[in-house]
Motif scaffolding. Sequence first.
Motif, PDB file in Angstrom:
ATOM      1  N   CYS A   1       0.725  -1.334   0.186  1.00 15.13           N
ATOM      2  CA  CYS A   1       0.029   0.119   0.094  1.00 15.13           C
ATOM      3  C   CYS A   1       1.091   0.917  -0.109  1.00 15.13           C
ATOM      4  O   CYS A   1       0.519   2.195  -0.782  1.00 15.13           O
ATOM      5  CB  CYS A   1      -1.437  -0.108   0.987  1.00 15.13           C
TER       6      CYS A   1
ATOM      7  N   HIS B   1      -6.345  -4.265   3.787  1.00 21.72           N
ATOM      8  CA  HIS B   1      -6.759  -5.061   2.064  1.00 21.72           C
ATOM      9  C   HIS B   1      -7.953  -3.474   1.647  1.00 21.72           C
ATOM     10  O   HIS B   1      -7.719  -3.043   0.484  1.00 21.72           O
ATOM     11  CB  HIS B   1      -6.940  -6.301   1.608  1.00 21.72           C
ATOM     12  N   LYS B   2      -8.407  -3.411   2.804  1.00 19.50           N
ATOM     13  CA  LYS B   2      -9.449  -2.589   2.609  1.00 19.50           C
ATOM     14  C   LYS B   2      -8.884  -0.890   2.506  1.00 19.50           C
ATOM     15  O   LYS B   2      -9.222  -0.093   2.202  1.00 19.50           O
ATOM     16  CB  LYS B   2     -10.954  -2.712   3.588  1.00 19.50           C
TER      17      LYS B   2
ATOM     18  N   SER C   1     -17.211  -1.074   0.593  1.00 19.71           N
ATOM     19  CA  SER C   1     -15.668  -2.714   0.627  1.00 19.71           C
ATOM     20  C   SER C   1     -16.005  -3.416   1.700  1.00 19.71           C
ATOM     21  O   SER C   1     -16.059  -3.134   2.642  1.00 19.71           O
ATOM     22  CB  SER C   1     -14.602  -2.291   0.862  1.00 19.71           C
TER      23      SER C   1
ATOM     24  N   GLN D   1     -17.156  -2.504  -4.093  1.00 19.74           N
ATOM     25  CA  GLN D   1     -16.227  -3.521  -4.166  1.00 19.74           C
ATOM     26  C   GLN D   1     -16.815  -4.622  -2.436  1.00 19.74           C
ATOM     27  O   GLN D   1     -16.551  -4.465  -1.764  1.00 19.74           O
ATOM     28  CB  GLN D   1     -14.997  -4.036  -3.845  1.00 19.74           C
TER      29      GLN D   1
ATOM     30  N   HIS E   1     -12.320  -6.288  -6.599  1.00 20.99           N
ATOM     31  CA  HIS E   1     -10.558  -6.641  -6.764  1.00 20.99           C
ATOM     32  C   HIS E   1     -10.070  -6.244  -5.913  1.00 20.99           C
ATOM     33  O   HIS E   1      -9.698  -5.035  -5.485  1.00 20.99           O
ATOM     34  CB  HIS E   1      -9.752  -6.269  -7.847  1.00 20.99           C
ATOM     35  N   GLU E   2      -9.901  -6.952  -4.498  1.00 16.71           N
ATOM     36  CA  GLU E   2      -8.008  -6.442  -3.759  1.00 16.71           C
ATOM     37  C   GLU E   2      -7.318  -6.508  -4.276  1.00 16.71           C
ATOM     38  O   GLU E   2      -6.518  -7.046  -5.341  1.00 16.71           O
ATOM     39  CB  GLU E   2      -8.558  -7.189  -2.576  1.00 16.71           C
TER      40      GLU E   2
ATOM     41  N   TYR F   1      -4.621  -2.868  -7.535  1.00 15.69           N
ATOM     42  CA  TYR F   1      -6.173  -2.905  -8.165  1.00 15.69           C
ATOM     43  C   TYR F   1      -6.945  -2.119  -7.087  1.00 15.69           C
ATOM     44  O   TYR F   1      -8.019  -1.587  -7.439  1.00 15.69           O
ATOM     45  CB  TYR F   1      -6.313  -4.551  -8.159  1.00 15.69           C
ATOM     46  N   ALA F   2      -6.853  -2.459  -5.744  1.00 15.55           N
ATOM     47  CA  ALA F   2      -7.996  -1.982  -4.940  1.00 15.55           C
ATOM     48  C   ALA F   2      -7.741  -0.212  -4.893  1.00 15.55           C
ATOM     49  O   ALA F   2      -8.756   0.496  -4.482  1.00 15.55           O
ATOM     50  CB  ALA F   2      -8.039  -2.237  -3.214  1.00 15.55           C
TER      51      ALA F   2
ATOM     52  N   GLU G   1     -10.028   1.038  -6.782  1.00 13.31           N
ATOM     53  CA  GLU G   1     -11.058   1.087  -6.959  1.00 13.31           C
ATOM     54  C   GLU G   1     -12.172   2.353  -6.226  1.00 13.31           C
ATOM     55  O   GLU G   1     -13.219   2.365  -6.233  1.00 13.31           O
ATOM     56  CB  GLU G   1     -11.768  -0.775  -6.221  1.00 13.31           C
TER      57      GLU G   1
END
Length: 488
Positions: A121, A171-172, A236, A257, A464-465, A469-470, A473
């Motif tokens: 990240c 991941h979010k 998400s 998502q 997608h995660e 890619y996230a 989003e």
Amino acid sequence: MTVTAHTRYESGLPPLGNLVDGQWRLAGEGFDVRNKYTDELIAELPEAPAETVTEAVRVLDRAARAELLTPADRATVLRRTAELLEERREAFATLMIDEVGFTRSDVDGEIDRAVVTLGLCAEEATRLTGRTASFASSPGQHHRLGFTVRVPLGVVCAITPFNSPLNTVLHKIGPALAGGNAVVLKPSGQTPLTAALLCATLLDAGLPPSLLALLHGVDARVGELLLAEPDIAFYSFTGSTKVGRAIQRGAGLRRTQLELGSIASTIVCADADLDRAVPRIANAGFRKAGQVCTSVQRLYVARSIVDEVTERMVTAATAMPSGDPRDPSVRVGPMISESAATRVSDWLAEARHGGAQVRCGGGRNQSVVEPTVLVEAQSGMRVVDQEVFGPVLTILPFDELTEAIDGANDTPFGLAAGIFTQDIDQALRAARSLRFGTVHLNEPSSSRADSMPFGGVKESGHGHEGPAYAIREVTEERLVTLNPADPG
């Protein structure tokens, strides 16, 4: 309410409240957090009242518009969080062993992956770019220049599950923060303490308090309040397809998502390397007590090797002791609740009654279900047709690869599948024909690297995660055009 903590835990607990603008709020009806193996009370936390939800979103929306951090600043905060996570490994480990029921190997895997996710990240925060646009195809406009930039959406709402209370949360919220958004986190009411410790760690790493809120709740009420907040731009969610549908309806035209239900399959062809396949499949079927959306549930095995694979799977499963997750020798800890374990036990009893045979496991001690290998199960049994979400693996023989592919595809879901074969033609045939968001070749369905795109099709959701890619989003692409004077 009076927030309480059991004496054994008092010194090691994160702040026990809802987090708004850097303050831990104690108002709200209390709910219990319990040890998933002993059922011992760990703490009592407050559910977020409606006024706290509204205030949190208002603070976040104002902060998101203020652009408090540069991309380099965001990367620095995320990297520092990774450093603090390593320093606080034992505190996180203790919480997850007790409030989730993770074994030590599950805990170490969760923390190791979370450190990687934070690093990814941080990288994405400083390399988020747009693309150039062409005007050459339009007569008279070939002198124009165009490019896109990625801009944050504003307030991102992350609603997260119990089975990965650290890495799935990151991941979010990691990509959302990296992309310049503010985040409101609503963690599972069954595992809120890990999320609280993570939020405290982010603040200690230098995240401006107005960019992060944490709101607790045990049922749908807080989620419904968040869906009613018009200033939230993106949702998400990881969880059931039923709840995912409700979130999609409530979000309306706002973006989402969704990572939803799954019945994960893995195929073992006659030419598979079983020394490689079986240990990976056993780990993918039984780690975290089978409570992973991509845990191997249906294992399709070529009939010519089904007896050998069955014996090897039984050996592998019996070598994974179940029980107290504090015991370092235990590989399979408790399920998230005794009621969840009872459900799995009932499904196994139903399968036995219908003619299925339990080759190993099948026993239950309160919230612990032994790793279980089933044979002779049939379509129509819940252990085959519904998501078990427990340590149960069913072996299904096949004669032709098409039969296994059709069987794997014959569910409403499509998150991940795996196939073991040394035949490149069979591998590519499966990759083209299996309707899943991910098809792993010579890996089981539950084989995820944190850098890869991860998402489902059909009723397993969309989006997608994976940080690279996230982050796209949770940002929007804006076109900028420049029309210079005609040099002619």
